[in-house]
Write a protein that holds these residues in place. Structure first.
Motif, PDB file in Angstrom:
ATOM      1  N   SER A   1      -5.922  -7.817  -0.011  1.00  0.00           N
ATOM      2  CA  SER A   1      -6.625  -7.449   1.214  1.00  0.00           C
ATOM      3  C   SER A   1      -7.565  -8.571   1.662  1.00  0.00           C
ATOM      4  CB  SER A   1      -7.409  -6.159   0.969  1.00  0.00           C
ATOM      5  OG  SER A   1      -8.239  -5.886   2.059  1.00  0.00           O
ATOM      6  N   PHE A   2      -8.340  -9.116   0.714  1.00  0.00           N
ATOM      7  CA  PHE A   2      -9.238 -10.219   1.060  1.00  0.00           C
ATOM      8  C   PHE A   2      -8.456 -11.472   1.442  1.00  0.00           C
ATOM      9  CE2 PHE A   2     -12.543  -7.748  -1.230  1.00  0.00           C
ATOM     10  CZ  PHE A   2     -13.459  -7.708  -0.195  1.00  0.00           C
ATOM     11  N   ARG A   3      -7.338 -11.708   0.730  1.00  0.00           N
ATOM     12  CA  ARG A   3      -6.513 -12.867   1.057  1.00  0.00           C
ATOM     13  C   ARG A   3      -6.042 -12.778   2.515  1.00  0.00           C
ATOM     14  NH1 ARG A   3      -2.363 -13.200  -3.452  1.00  0.00           N
ATOM     15  NH2 ARG A   3      -1.271 -11.825  -2.047  1.00  0.00           N
ATOM     16  N   LEU A   4      -5.626 -11.580   2.914  1.00  0.00           N
ATOM     17  CA  LEU A   4      -5.165 -11.369   4.290  1.00  0.00           C
ATOM     18  C   LEU A   4      -6.299 -11.558   5.294  1.00  0.00           C
ATOM     19  CD1 LEU A   4      -3.105 -10.460   6.408  1.00  0.00           C
ATOM     20  CD2 LEU A   4      -3.543  -8.107   5.767  1.00  0.00           C
TER      21      LEU A   4
ATOM     22  N   ASN B   1     -11.734  14.132 -24.185  1.00  0.00           N
ATOM     23  CA  ASN B   1     -10.634  13.341 -24.719  1.00  0.00           C
ATOM     24  C   ASN B   1     -10.913  11.896 -24.322  1.00  0.00           C
ATOM     25  OD1 ASN B   1      -8.194  11.868 -25.000  1.00  0.00           O
ATOM     26  ND2 ASN B   1      -7.102  13.814 -25.144  1.00  0.00           N
ATOM     27  N   THR B   2     -11.456  11.152 -25.278  1.00  0.00           N
ATOM     28  CA  THR B   2     -11.934   9.794 -24.977  1.00  0.00           C
ATOM     29  C   THR B   2     -10.849   8.936 -24.342  1.00  0.00           C
ATOM     30  OG1 THR B   2     -13.305  10.050 -26.920  1.00  0.00           O
ATOM     31  CG2 THR B   2     -13.224   7.862 -25.950  1.00  0.00           C
ATOM     32  N   LEU B   3      -9.654   8.992 -24.893  1.00  0.00           N
ATOM     33  CA  LEU B   3      -8.580   8.138 -24.388  1.00  0.00           C
ATOM     34  C   LEU B   3      -8.318   8.409 -22.905  1.00  0.00           C
ATOM     35  CD1 LEU B   3      -6.422   6.040 -25.311  1.00  0.00           C
ATOM     36  CD2 LEU B   3      -4.833   7.978 -25.414  1.00  0.00           C
ATOM     37  N   ILE B   4      -8.193   9.708 -22.571  1.00  0.00           N
ATOM     38  CA  ILE B   4      -7.911  10.057 -21.168  1.00  0.00           C
ATOM     39  C   ILE B   4      -9.073   9.646 -20.267  1.00  0.00           C
ATOM     40  CG2 ILE B   4      -7.639  12.003 -19.587  1.00  0.00           C
ATOM     41  CD1 ILE B   4      -5.822  13.307 -21.539  1.00  0.00           C
ATOM     42  N   GLU B   5     -10.289   9.840 -20.747  1.00  0.00           N
ATOM     43  CA  GLU B   5     -11.460   9.493 -19.919  1.00  0.00           C
ATOM     44  C   GLU B   5     -11.521   7.996 -19.630  1.00  0.00           C
ATOM     45  OE1 GLU B   5     -14.808  11.360 -21.826  1.00  0.00           O
ATOM     46  OE2 GLU B   5     -13.828  13.307 -21.591  1.00  0.00           O
ATOM     47  N   VAL B   6     -11.217   7.198 -20.648  1.00  0.00           N
ATOM     48  CA  VAL B   6     -11.202   5.742 -20.437  1.00  0.00           C
ATOM     49  C   VAL B   6     -10.076   5.389 -19.456  1.00  0.00           C
ATOM     50  CG1 VAL B   6     -10.754   3.512 -21.544  1.00  0.00           C
ATOM     51  CG2 VAL B   6     -12.276   5.153 -22.634  1.00  0.00           C
ATOM     52  N   ALA B   7      -8.922   6.026 -19.657  1.00  0.00           N
ATOM     53  CA  ALA B   7      -7.770   5.718 -18.798  1.00  0.00           C
ATOM     54  C   ALA B   7      -8.045   6.080 -17.342  1.00  0.00           C
ATOM     55  CB  ALA B   7      -6.541   6.455 -19.309  1.00  0.00           C
ATOM     56  N   TRP B   8      -8.615   7.267 -17.098  1.00  0.00           N
ATOM     57  CA  TRP B   8      -8.795   7.647 -15.691  1.00  0.00           C
ATOM     58  C   TRP B   8      -9.967   6.938 -15.044  1.00  0.00           C
ATOM     59  CZ3 TRP B   8      -9.283  13.417 -17.249  1.00  0.00           C
ATOM     60  CH2 TRP B   8     -10.614  13.793 -17.411  1.00  0.00           C
ATOM     61  N   THR B   9     -10.707   6.136 -15.802  1.00  0.00           N
ATOM     62  CA  THR B   9     -11.704   5.246 -15.207  1.00  0.00           C
ATOM     63  C   THR B   9     -11.063   3.879 -14.941  1.00  0.00           C
ATOM     64  OG1 THR B   9     -13.357   6.369 -16.531  1.00  0.00           O
ATOM     65  CG2 THR B   9     -14.030   4.310 -15.473  1.00  0.00           C
ATOM     66  N   LEU B  10     -10.361   3.371 -15.937  1.00  0.00           N
ATOM     67  CA  LEU B  10      -9.838   2.004 -15.828  1.00  0.00           C
ATOM     68  C   LEU B  10      -8.657   1.886 -14.860  1.00  0.00           C
ATOM     69  CD1 LEU B  10     -10.050   0.401 -19.380  1.00  0.00           C
ATOM     70  CD2 LEU B  10     -11.456  -0.001 -17.371  1.00  0.00           C
ATOM     71  N   ILE B  11      -7.765   2.864 -14.896  1.00  0.00           N
ATOM     72  CA  ILE B  11      -6.571   2.750 -14.046  1.00  0.00           C
ATOM     73  C   ILE B  11      -6.947   2.705 -12.551  1.00  0.00           C
ATOM     74  CG2 ILE B  11      -4.382   3.839 -13.366  1.00  0.00           C
ATOM     75  CD1 ILE B  11      -4.120   4.691 -16.346  1.00  0.00           C
ATOM     76  N   PRO B  12      -7.830   3.625 -12.064  1.00  0.00           N
ATOM     77  CA  PRO B  12      -8.223   3.504 -10.655  1.00  0.00           C
ATOM     78  C   PRO B  12      -8.899   2.172 -10.334  1.00  0.00           C
ATOM     79  CG  PRO B  12      -8.816   5.656 -11.494  1.00  0.00           C
ATOM     80  CD  PRO B  12      -8.367   4.859 -12.674  1.00  0.00           C
ATOM     81  N   VAL B  13      -9.693   1.646 -11.291  1.00  0.00           N
ATOM     82  CA  VAL B  13     -10.330   0.349 -11.057  1.00  0.00           C
ATOM     83  C   VAL B  13      -9.256  -0.719 -10.872  1.00  0.00           C
ATOM     84  CG1 VAL B  13     -11.712  -1.482 -12.127  1.00  0.00           C
ATOM     85  CG2 VAL B  13     -12.493   0.883 -12.221  1.00  0.00           C
ATOM     86  N   MET B  14      -8.247  -0.675 -11.743  1.00  0.00           N
ATOM     87  CA  MET B  14      -7.180  -1.673 -11.643  1.00  0.00           C
ATOM     88  C   MET B  14      -6.415  -1.524 -10.325  1.00  0.00           C
ATOM     89  SD  MET B  14      -6.214  -1.639 -15.628  1.00  0.00           S
ATOM     90  CE  MET B  14      -4.460  -1.639 -15.484  1.00  0.00           C
ATOM     91  N   ILE B  15      -6.208  -0.279  -9.908  1.00  0.00           N
ATOM     92  CA  ILE B  15      -5.508  -0.057  -8.628  1.00  0.00           C
ATOM     93  C   ILE B  15      -6.329  -0.663  -7.487  1.00  0.00           C
ATOM     94  CG2 ILE B  15      -4.735   1.697  -6.970  1.00  0.00           C
ATOM     95  CD1 ILE B  15      -4.149   3.518  -9.395  1.00  0.00           C
TER      96      ILE B  15
ATOM     97  N   LEU C   1       0.835  -1.207   0.000  1.00  0.00           N
ATOM     98  CA  LEU C   1       0.000   0.000   0.000  1.00  0.00           C
ATOM     99  C   LEU C   1       0.865   1.251   0.000  1.00  0.00           C
ATOM    100  CD1 LEU C   1      -2.907  -0.831   2.475  1.00  0.00           C
ATOM    101  CD2 LEU C   1      -2.917  -0.880  -0.002  1.00  0.00           C
ATOM    102  N   LEU C   2       1.975   1.182   0.703  1.00  0.00           N
ATOM    103  CA  LEU C   2       2.877   2.330   0.783  1.00  0.00           C
ATOM    104  C   LEU C   2       3.407   2.681  -0.612  1.00  0.00           C
ATOM    105  CD1 LEU C   2       4.040   4.175   2.982  1.00  0.00           C
ATOM    106  CD2 LEU C   2       6.075   2.747   2.976  1.00  0.00           C
ATOM    107  N   VAL C   3       3.745   1.656  -1.389  1.00  0.00           N
ATOM    108  CA  VAL C   3       4.216   1.892  -2.759  1.00  0.00           C
ATOM    109  C   VAL C   3       3.109   2.547  -3.568  1.00  0.00           C
ATOM    110  CG1 VAL C   3       4.898   0.744  -4.906  1.00  0.00           C
ATOM    111  CG2 VAL C   3       5.873  -0.009  -2.734  1.00  0.00           C
TER     112      VAL C   3
ATOM    113  N   VAL D   1      -8.546  -3.067  -7.602  1.00  0.00           N
ATOM    114  CA  VAL D   1      -8.511  -4.532  -7.670  1.00  0.00           C
ATOM    115  C   VAL D   1      -7.171  -5.035  -7.115  1.00  0.00           C
ATOM    116  CG1 VAL D   1      -8.444  -6.512  -9.256  1.00  0.00           C
ATOM    117  CG2 VAL D   1     -10.161  -4.729  -9.554  1.00  0.00           C
ATOM    118  N   GLY D   2      -6.100  -4.326  -7.452  1.00  0.00           N
ATOM    119  CA  GLY D   2      -4.767  -4.696  -6.965  1.00  0.00           C
ATOM    120  C   GLY D   2      -4.655  -4.571  -5.449  1.00  0.00           C
ATOM    121  N   ILE D   3      -5.520  -3.737  -4.847  1.00  0.00           N
ATOM    122  CA  ILE D   3      -5.544  -3.635  -3.382  1.00  0.00           C
ATOM    123  C   ILE D   3      -6.501  -4.687  -2.805  1.00  0.00           C
ATOM    124  CG2 ILE D   3      -6.252  -2.173  -1.444  1.00  0.00           C
ATOM    125  CD1 ILE D   3      -5.330   0.246  -3.059  1.00  0.00           C
ATOM    126  N   ALA D   4      -7.651  -4.863  -3.477  1.00  0.00           N
ATOM    127  CA  ALA D   4      -8.692  -5.741  -2.924  1.00  0.00           C
ATOM    128  C   ALA D   4      -8.231  -7.199  -2.840  1.00  0.00           C
ATOM    129  CB  ALA D   4      -9.962  -5.643  -3.768  1.00  0.00           C
TER     130      ALA D   4
END
Ligand SMILES: [Cu+2]
Length: 285
Positions: A118-121, A96-110, A60-62, A112-115
């Motif tokens: 977190s659930f495993r723990l 700007n379609t590309l940026i809009e898709v990116a700023w939706t998908l990247i936070p979702v991926m982040i 999480l710190l990273v 998921v990468g936390i969830a």
């Protein structure tokens, strides 16, 4: 103000050396199972669950560091490049379609990468493996009582190892007790907790456990100590005037030492078995 690459490099190197030195001093002072002066990070791990907690904490710190630096970079760019003086005629771009898709998908991926870790723990903490030993910790005002239900019907009290005014204490100060909780190394220990009067909380940082001890209710958690030694914790639910004076001390020993201890304990505490109210009344005298 512009930093040349060389100066920036030297500056970062200096920073790394300072952080490295602080981190090294932590390693030098830290003793497994207890807090250290000037400690700023988690206590050294003494169980698989705590290893996992530590890993998750660093992960999480990273993530937050990268996000914070990225947002800081964006803010600085906006302030420098797009202020009224530098950019008197603002752009009228709205989409700007590309940026809009990116700023939706990247936070979702982040997320998921936390969830996922977190659930495993959470499952690791809550899904108690087959226990080799069960101990019961009863929180009382203001000490703990320990029982070993698999090993006969004895229970004993564990009180702060200080004199009456708490001026002279056995080290480590305010963490030492007269009768420790003793468990074997590398064994899965199930801890059952309950409260005899008010809510207390049984917590040992090096094992990564913290669980409320609630009157009329049995909570459970588990740990597996990977090294022998002393591990200290404290009651972690504000429970009255002596809340600060009911530490938890766990002595982790080898199987053989544990077998010897449990035989001695059965004899030593056989006569002192009392119900919660009687022992609480006894301590009040
Ligand atoms: Cu308490």
């Amino acid at each position: 103000m512009k930093l040349s690459k060389g100066r920036m490099g030297r500056w970062l190197l200096g920073l790394a050396i300072v952080f490295g030195a602080v981190a090294m001093s932590q390693v030098a002072f830290a003793e497994l199972g207890q807090p250290a002066p000037w400690e700023y990070k988690l206590q050294e791990s003494g169980s698989p669950v705590m290893d996992h907690i530590e890993w998750f904490h660093n992960w999480l710190l990273v993530i937050i560091t990268v996000i914070t630096l990225f947002v800081l970079g964006l803010l600085i760019t906006v302030m420098v490049k797009f202020n009224a003086k530098a950019n008197p005629v603002p752009s009228r771009t709205t989409h700007n379609t590309l940026i809009e898709v990116a700023w939706t998908l990247i936070p979702v991926m982040i997320l998921v990468g936390i969830a996922i870790p977190s659930f495993r723990l959470l499952f690791q903490e809550l899904d108690i493996p087959k226990a080799d030993l069960t101990v019961k910790a009863t929180g009382k005002q203001w000490y703990w009582s320990y029982a070993y239900p698999d090993n006969g019907k004895f229970e004993y009290d564990s009180l702060l190892a200080c004199d009456e005014n708490r001026t002279k204490c056995q080290p480590p100060r305010l963490l030492s007790v007269d009768n420790e909780l003793v468990v074997p190394v590398n064994k899965v220990v199930r801890v059952e907790t309950t409260g005899a009067d008010v809510i207390h909380s049984f917590a040992v940082p090096a094992f990564g456990i913290k669980i409320d001890a609630i009157p009329g209710r049995l909570n459970e958690t588990w740990f597996q100590a990977t090294k022998t030694g002393m591990y200290y914790g404290q009651c972690s639910e504000l429970c009255g005037k002596d809340h600060a004076y009911m530490p938890i001390a766990v002595r982790v020993v080898t199987d053989q030492e544990f077998a010897t201890w449990i035989e001695a304990a059965k004899k030593k505490y056989a006569s002192s078995r009392t119900d919660s109210f009687a022992s609480a009344a006894g301590a009040a005298q």
